[in-house]
Design a protein around this motif. Structure first.
Motif, PDB file in Angstrom:
ATOM      1  N   SER A  99     -11.347  62.192 -17.101  1.00 23.09           N
ATOM      2  CA  SER A  99     -10.537  63.075 -17.963  1.00 23.09           C
ATOM      3  C   SER A  99      -9.049  62.768 -17.835  1.00 23.09           C
ATOM      4  CB  SER A  99     -10.742  64.547 -17.579  1.00 23.09           C
ATOM      5  OG  SER A  99     -12.061  64.905 -17.755  1.00 23.09           O
ATOM      6  N   MET A 100      -8.618  62.529 -16.614  1.00 16.83           N
ATOM      7  CA  MET A 100      -7.188  62.344 -16.373  1.00 16.83           C
ATOM      8  C   MET A 100      -6.732  60.914 -16.669  1.00 16.83           C
ATOM      9  SD  MET A 100      -5.845  65.218 -15.460  1.00 16.83           S
ATOM     10  CE  MET A 100      -4.317  64.891 -14.596  1.00 16.83           C
TER      11      MET A 100
ATOM     12  N   ALA B  95      -8.377  68.671  -3.809  1.00 14.55           N
ATOM     13  CA  ALA B  95      -7.734  67.378  -4.092  1.00 14.55           C
ATOM     14  C   ALA B  95      -7.978  66.943  -5.524  1.00 14.55           C
ATOM     15  CB  ALA B  95      -8.257  66.324  -3.122  1.00 14.55           C
ATOM     16  N   THR B  96      -9.189  67.206  -6.012  1.00  8.82           N
ATOM     17  CA  THR B  96      -9.536  66.739  -7.353  1.00  8.82           C
ATOM     18  C   THR B  96      -8.841  67.567  -8.428  1.00  8.82           C
ATOM     19  OG1 THR B  96     -11.691  66.124  -6.468  1.00  8.82           O
ATOM     20  CG2 THR B  96     -11.483  66.215  -8.868  1.00  8.82           C
TER      21      THR B  96
ATOM     22  N   GLU C 149      -4.085  62.245  -3.041  1.00 13.13           N
ATOM     23  CA  GLU C 149      -4.806  63.284  -2.303  1.00 13.13           C
ATOM     24  C   GLU C 149      -6.269  62.951  -2.104  1.00 13.13           C
ATOM     25  OE1 GLU C 149      -4.657  67.291  -1.808  1.00 13.13           O
ATOM     26  OE2 GLU C 149      -3.432  67.514  -3.599  1.00 13.13           O
ATOM     27  N   LEU C 150      -6.846  62.214  -3.052  1.00  9.93           N
ATOM     28  CA  LEU C 150      -8.255  61.826  -2.906  1.00  9.93           C
ATOM     29  C   LEU C 150      -8.417  60.900  -1.695  1.00  9.93           C
ATOM     30  CD1 LEU C 150      -9.785  61.043  -6.414  1.00  9.93           C
ATOM     31  CD2 LEU C 150     -10.411  62.846  -4.821  1.00  9.93           C
TER      32      LEU C 150
ATOM     33  N   TYR D 122     -15.878  62.895 -13.185  1.00  9.58           N
ATOM     34  CA  TYR D 122     -15.546  63.502 -14.469  1.00  9.58           C
ATOM     35  C   TYR D 122     -14.041  63.761 -14.580  1.00  9.58           C
ATOM     36  CZ  TYR D 122     -15.161  66.788 -18.291  1.00  9.58           C
ATOM     37  OH  TYR D 122     -14.771  67.399 -19.450  1.00  9.58           O
ATOM     38  N   VAL D 123     -13.465  64.311 -13.514  1.00  4.24           N
ATOM     39  CA  VAL D 123     -12.029  64.606 -13.533  1.00  4.24           C
ATOM     40  C   VAL D 123     -11.222  63.311 -13.597  1.00  4.24           C
ATOM     41  CG1 VAL D 123     -10.119  65.537 -12.157  1.00  4.24           C
ATOM     42  CG2 VAL D 123     -12.221  66.850 -12.409  1.00  4.24           C
TER      43      VAL D 123
ATOM     44  N   ILE E 208     -16.261  68.176   2.713  1.00  2.00           N
ATOM     45  CA  ILE E 208     -17.115  67.856   1.563  1.00  2.00           C
ATOM     46  C   ILE E 208     -16.929  68.865   0.435  1.00  2.00           C
ATOM     47  CG2 ILE E 208     -19.518  67.668   0.768  1.00  2.00           C
ATOM     48  CD1 ILE E 208     -20.241  66.767   3.648  1.00  2.00           C
TER      49      ILE E 208
ATOM     50  N   PHE F 283     -10.242  73.709 -19.773  1.00  2.00           N
ATOM     51  CA  PHE F 283     -10.535  72.929 -18.567  1.00  2.00           C
ATOM     52  C   PHE F 283      -9.332  72.967 -17.609  1.00  2.00           C
ATOM     53  CE2 PHE F 283     -10.949  68.884 -16.153  1.00  2.00           C
ATOM     54  CZ  PHE F 283     -12.098  69.234 -15.464  1.00  2.00           C
TER      55      PHE F 283
ATOM     56  N   ARG G 183      -3.250  66.629 -21.012  1.00  2.00           N
ATOM     57  CA  ARG G 183      -4.265  65.592 -20.832  1.00  2.00           C
ATOM     58  C   ARG G 183      -5.683  66.126 -20.987  1.00  2.00           C
ATOM     59  NH1 ARG G 183      -3.148  60.660 -18.329  1.00  2.00           N
ATOM     60  NH2 ARG G 183      -0.908  60.317 -18.336  1.00  2.00           N
ATOM     61  N   VAL G 184      -5.877  67.385 -20.684  1.00  2.00           N
ATOM     62  CA  VAL G 184      -7.218  67.975 -20.791  1.00  2.00           C
ATOM     63  C   VAL G 184      -7.120  69.229 -21.659  1.00  2.00           C
ATOM     64  CG1 VAL G 184      -7.979  67.102 -18.546  1.00  2.00           C
ATOM     65  CG2 VAL G 184      -6.891  69.342 -18.680  1.00  2.00           C
TER      66      VAL G 184
ATOM     67  N   PHE H  40     -12.096  70.599   0.524  1.00  2.00           N
ATOM     68  CA  PHE H  40     -10.931  69.726   0.335  1.00  2.00           C
ATOM     69  C   PHE H  40     -11.037  68.900  -0.939  1.00  2.00           C
ATOM     70  CE2 PHE H  40      -9.939  69.561   5.166  1.00  2.00           C
ATOM     71  CZ  PHE H  40      -9.238  70.737   5.048  1.00  2.00           C
ATOM     72  N   PHE H  41     -12.257  68.475  -1.269  1.00  2.00           N
ATOM     73  CA  PHE H  41     -12.375  67.652  -2.478  1.00  2.00           C
ATOM     74  C   PHE H  41     -12.156  68.477  -3.739  1.00  2.00           C
ATOM     75  CE2 PHE H  41     -14.309  64.226   0.061  1.00  2.00           C
ATOM     76  CZ  PHE H  41     -13.524  63.200  -0.434  1.00  2.00           C
TER      77      PHE H  41
ATOM     78  N   THR I 231      -7.928  62.970   1.461  1.00  2.00           N
ATOM     79  CA  THR I 231      -9.074  63.840   1.718  1.00  2.00           C
ATOM     80  C   THR I 231     -10.264  63.029   2.209  1.00  2.00           C
ATOM     81  OG1 THR I 231      -8.289  65.336   0.023  1.00  2.00           O
ATOM     82  CG2 THR I 231     -10.573  65.577   0.665  1.00  2.00           C
ATOM     83  N   THR I 232     -10.416  61.824   1.677  1.00  2.00           N
ATOM     84  CA  THR I 232     -11.525  60.973   2.127  1.00  2.00           C
ATOM     85  C   THR I 232     -11.343  60.597   3.592  1.00  2.00           C
ATOM     86  OG1 THR I 232     -11.648  60.118  -0.121  1.00  2.00           O
ATOM     87  CG2 THR I 232     -12.876  58.922   1.541  1.00  2.00           C
TER      88      THR I 232
ATOM     89  N   TYR J 225     -18.275  65.537 -10.045  1.00  2.00           N
ATOM     90  CA  TYR J 225     -17.097  66.197 -10.632  1.00  2.00           C
ATOM     91  C   TYR J 225     -15.828  65.377 -10.403  1.00  2.00           C
ATOM     92  CZ  TYR J 225     -15.679  68.650  -6.239  1.00  2.00           C
ATOM     93  OH  TYR J 225     -15.261  68.963  -4.984  1.00  2.00           O
ATOM     94  N   ILE J 226     -15.788  64.630  -9.292  1.00  2.00           N
ATOM     95  CA  ILE J 226     -14.624  63.751  -9.087  1.00  2.00           C
ATOM     96  C   ILE J 226     -14.581  62.703 -10.204  1.00  2.00           C
ATOM     97  CG2 ILE J 226     -13.631  61.951  -7.600  1.00  2.00           C
ATOM     98  CD1 ILE J 226     -14.684  63.540  -5.192  1.00  2.00           C
TER      99      ILE J 226
ATOM    100  N   ILE K 223     -23.377  66.118  -1.895  1.00  2.00           N
ATOM    101  CA  ILE K 223     -22.409  65.033  -2.123  1.00  2.00           C
ATOM    102  C   ILE K 223     -22.482  64.455  -3.541  1.00  2.00           C
ATOM    103  CG2 ILE K 223     -21.741  62.690  -1.391  1.00  2.00           C
ATOM    104  CD1 ILE K 223     -22.234  63.541   1.471  1.00  2.00           C
TER     105      ILE K 223
END
Lengths: 512, 382
Positions: B365-366, A113-114, B60-61, B361-362, A106, A130, A125-126, A109-110, B64-65, B358-359, B352
């Motif tokens: 953004s991407m 990964a993110t 990767e998401l 938002y990213v 939780i 950031f 891109r950002v 890894f996230f 990771t999930t 944040y996932i 969670i």
């Protein structure tokens, strides 16, 4: 259950776990350490706007990316291997052990990964800030994942915050804070991450030295070395001091491991630390052979100091721990086995009484069980000598790790000294040696884990659950098959990874 | 508030949380679906690179999930973890293999000196996209059809079928047909999602020839998924299930899942809404110029996933039934962690929403700039 034990299967399952863990650990230290250094380089680029620092950041990022992918590939199997090959373990301690793994998923890894995608592909891109934040978050995420997996591993070595529940026949968590903040876990995390930082510094030094020898990318190599040598020196000194703390911890909670990695069969006061020696591989705990072959050198009383923070203290040897030492108040494995067997018998009787509806008998058996439950794991051993881990492997792993660990700060000092004098490029011998230092670091790091895990045998959970019980009910042929499948696949991927890495290093930091 | 939750509520809550993670994984399978479409929709090197670089920013998401799904099950239902992974050994090993080869393929595919050549890594991605998802689907199917295991007094598992889990997809039985249908539905649904995601994420103006192929693939895969969906829904309405009786024993109950739907009509609602959203998203993608289909398809998949994972566990049902020893079957009551651990994990789960935020938002953004050909030229590109 234990009567039907296929020892071949247990050994193949151990071999498979060792294989996957060692492959995984080829890549993890670099990820843990180099992400901080890349974030540092990236920060300088954002601060100065210098294209040279950007090129340097992107170059190390590229190598990190190749390494990271195979680290992920070898990592997924480890989580699930607890279930596939050690299913009894998963049931018996899943109530405690699963939590750190879930938290790792939780919260760590996230993050990795993110922000990984932003770090690699976010250049246009950002926003710059950031993007930099994302690079730092990859470092944070990687190291946070190390926190939780090391909490889980430390709990296997020093199982705190739990109790055995006779009704569910498993160990259950009683205190999460004790598990998460166990001193063993803290030491393990600090030792693993500081040594990983050291490894990352060696990686940069090795590649940069190669460039200096080939007279390529000189500016980038010098800048990389300057940062890496400082970080490496700090990390290596930190690793040494923390390693000493880890040894103290081991002496307190895993005295058998300490005795094994020092080849200490007979307990001693003023026990000396082996500085040099060849261990006798044929010696058994019950025989009278010399523990060492030929000459060996001990530094007097240092082992006592390391183990108990006192020169004159007694350090128990393997014989004391196997057969007991009444003079020193040490209960041997033989006595513990007896009490462990009583615990198992009481547990079975308790369950039977419950089934029969005899509450009074159940209460009596439960009381008897509680008196012996701390020795439950010993009840599954078949002879006291099984409590001794492989001595030669533990001894060699420890001494290789220590010898190399002592060498690293000297290398970093050498690099710093000649960098400051502006004579680094002239010192071909140092640069030549520097190119192989990463491999020495890898040997030391692997040796550290061999010591940690082999030294814990025969336990999956120290004193509570031997590997022979922790296993899945599989045939040895099944596990042998998957062992070779993993061996072939991981070796193939490793060769591909090394090949790609070598090519990327040869190309260097230029843009396409 | 968490302190006051009773054990049964915690067990239901944690099955729900695991189901949410599992359902999100099914949505994120658009990565696997896209991988399996690579050779079908991308005919030139540029098109291939665009597809890989689009999916490569998200693989990767998904990975990771999956890891989190495993970790959450380990923490909250350790008996399931030990029984299923230790018992159905070969099916899990096969699934893991497909994910191992996926993990390196994006990074290695186009790198010089990668030993195996880019075609092999593309093959790895295809295998992961088809075989991996098919087997995961078959494994989920066993939540309804049952497995071949026994637990002893210590809850240690013995698997009674020599295929050790692979029989879920390889034996000649009605159960296998259901399990395979589940697997194939997930494969085709992932491919539908994959085409919708690629349409959403790639600057199609730069590769005009690929757009009609993607829209066609979307419709084809939607149509291919529907028969398997019908088999699953039809079976669920009529098949017998594994219920917990008043004495706490497991028994076979006729029309169990139909009754579960009646007892929890919101699950039926989720299923119908999910199917409608997927069909709407895919149909619109195929027949119009919209690029937003993935959001309907994605939400729909999450709804379907929730129904599929909650249906075999709620309403006093054994979610991992044993075909050979009914009383060894796992329920959310006998397979869960202790109340203390579930409470600790519930506190942890409060984080969670922050992670999801944040996932999101990213992601925004991407993804606000679509993947262009220039993105595939960078040395860091996949």
């Amino acid at each position: 259950m234990i009567e039907n034990l296929d020892l071949g299967m247990v050994n193949w399952a151990r071999a498979q776990f060792a294989l996957t863990a060692m492959y995984h650990w080829l890549f993890v230290p670099l990820t843990l350490g180099i992400t901080w250094i890349i974030a540092f380089y990236h920060s300088i680029y954002v601060k100065t706007g210098s294209e040279e620092w950007k090129r340097l950041t992107k170059f190390w990022m590229k190598l990190f990316g190749v390494n990271f992918a195979i680290g992920v590939a070898t990592g997924i199997i480890m989580e699930f291997e607890f279930g596939t090959n050690w299913s009894n373990y998963s049931w018996m301690v899943g109530d405690i052990f699963g939590a750190p793994l879930a938290i790792e998923g939780i919260f760590a890894f996230f993050i990795e990964a993110t922000f990984f995608a932003v770090m690699f592909f976010g250049w246009n891109r950002v926003s710059k800030r950031f993007h930099l934040f994302s690079t730092w978050m990859v470092a944070v995420g990687s190291n946070l994942s190390a926190v939780w997996i090391l909490v889980a591993n430390a709990w296997m070595q020093y199982p705190v915050g739990q109790a055995f529940n006779p009704d569910t026949a498993r160990f259950e968590m009683q205190n999460f804070a004790e598990v998460a903040f166990s001193p063993y876990a803290v030491n393990k995390f600090v030792h693993a991450t500081s040594s990983s930082m050291l490894m990352a510094a060696l990686f940069i030094i090795s590649i940069s030295s190669y460039y200096l020898l080939r007279k390529r990318h000189i500016m980038m190599a010098k800048r990389s070395i300057a940062v890496a040598a400082i970080i490496g020196l700090i990390a290596s000194v930190f690793t040494i001091f923390n390693g000493d703390e880890s040894a103290y911890e081991i002496a307190q909670v895993q005295p058998m491991k300490l005795a094994a990695f020092e080849g200490l069969y007979e307990g001693e006061t003023n026990a000396g630390l082996v500085a040099f020696g060849l261990i006798n591989r044929d010696k058994k705990v019950f025989d009278t052979q010399d523990p060492f072959v030929g000459f060996h050198l001990k530094i007097p009383a240092v082992l006592s100091l390391m183990a108990n923070r006192s020169f004159g203290s007694f350090v128990p040897g393997m014989k004391d721990l196997v057969y007991g030492n009444s003079e020193q108040g040490i209960l041997g494995a033989a006595q513990k086995m007896e009490r462990g067997q009583n615990a198992i018998d009481s547990l079975n009787a308790y369950k039977q009484s419950q089934k029969d509806g005899d509450a009074e008998a159940a209460a009596n058996h439960l009381t008897a069980f509680n008196e012996n439950k701390e020795f439950l794991g010993y009840g599954y051993l078949t002879k006291p000598e099984e409590a001794v881990p492989p001595v030669a492997l533990s001894f060699n792993a420890f001494h290789i790790m220590v010898a190399l660990g002592t060498l690293f700060p000297i290398i970093f000092i050498g690099y710093l000294y000649f960098s400051m004098k502006g004579k680094l490029e002239e010192k071909k011998w140092l640069l030549g040696f520097g190119t192989i230092t990463y491999f020495l670091g890898m040997i030391a790091s692997q040796a550290g884990w061999v010591l940690a895990e082999v030294g814990r045998q025969p336990w999956a959970i120290q004193d509570l659950l031997p590997v022979t019980v922790a296993r899945t009910n599989l045939t040895s042929g099944t596990v042998q098959t998957t062992f070779y499948m993993f061996l072939i696949l991981f070796t193939l991927l490793l060769i591909a990874e090394i090949s790609i890495m070598v090519k990327q290093i040869n190309i260097g930091p230029e843009e396409n | 508030m968490i302190e006051n939750l009773d054990y049964v509520t915690l067990q239901h809550l944690w099955w729900l949380l695991c189901s949410v993670v599992g359902s999100l994984f099914l949505f994120l399978n658009f990565v696997q679906g896209g991988q399996s479409l690579l050779w079908q929709v991308a005919k030139t090197q540029t098109e291939k690179d665009l597809v890989i670089n689009s999916l490569g920013r998200k693989w990767e998401l998904t990975f990771t999930t999956l890891v989190l799904f495993g970790g959450a099950l380990f923490a909250s239902f350790p008996k399931f973890y030990s029984t299923s992974f230790g018992g159905a050994y070969w099916v899990w090993i096969a699934i893991l293999f497909t994910f191992i080869i996926q993990a390196v393929s994006y990074e290695f595919r186009r790198k010089p000196w990668n030993i195996l050549g880019s075609l092999v890594y593309e093959g790895f991605l295809f295998i992961n996209g088809v075989v991996g998802i098919l087997l995961i689907g078959a494994a989920v199917g066993t939540f309804f059809t049952g497995s071949n295991f026994q637990l002893d007094g210590n809850n240690f598992v013995t698997w009674t079928h020599p295929f050790r889990g692979l029989e879920a997809a390889l034996s000649l039985s009605l159960s296998s047909i259901f399990n395979i249908a589940m697997g194939l539905f997930l494969v085709f649904n992932a491919r539908t999602l994959g085409s919708m995601y690629l349409i959403n994420n790639i600057e199609l103006g730069e590769v005009p020839d690929m757009e009609p192929r993607l829209r066609k693939a979307c419709l084809q895969n939607l149509i291919l998924s529907l028969p398997f969906c019908l088999i699953i829904v039809g079976s669920l309405l009529f098949m017998r299930g594994y219920g917990i009786n008043d004495q706490g024993a497991i028994e076979v109950v006729s029309f169990k899942y139909f009754f579960n739907l009646l007892a929890n009509p919101w699950l039926l609602l989720l299923l119908l809404a999910g199917l409608a959203l997927v069909i709407y998203g895919a149909w619109n993608t195929a027949k119009t110029t919209t690029t937003k289909g993935i959001w309907f398809g994605g939400l729909g998949t999450v709804f379907i996933g929730l129904c599929v994972l909650l249906l075999p566990a709620y309403n006093n049902t054994a979610f991992y039934p044993s075909k050979v020893d009914l009383q060894s079957s796992l329920t959310i009551y006998n397979a869960s962690s202790s109340p203390y651990t579930l409470k600790v994990m519930t506190y942890v789960a409060l984080g969670i929403p922050f992670v999801l935020a944040y996932i999101a938002y990213v992601w925004w953004s991407m993804n606000r700039t679509k993947i262009k050909i220039e993105d595939t030229g960078d040395r860091a590109a996949y």
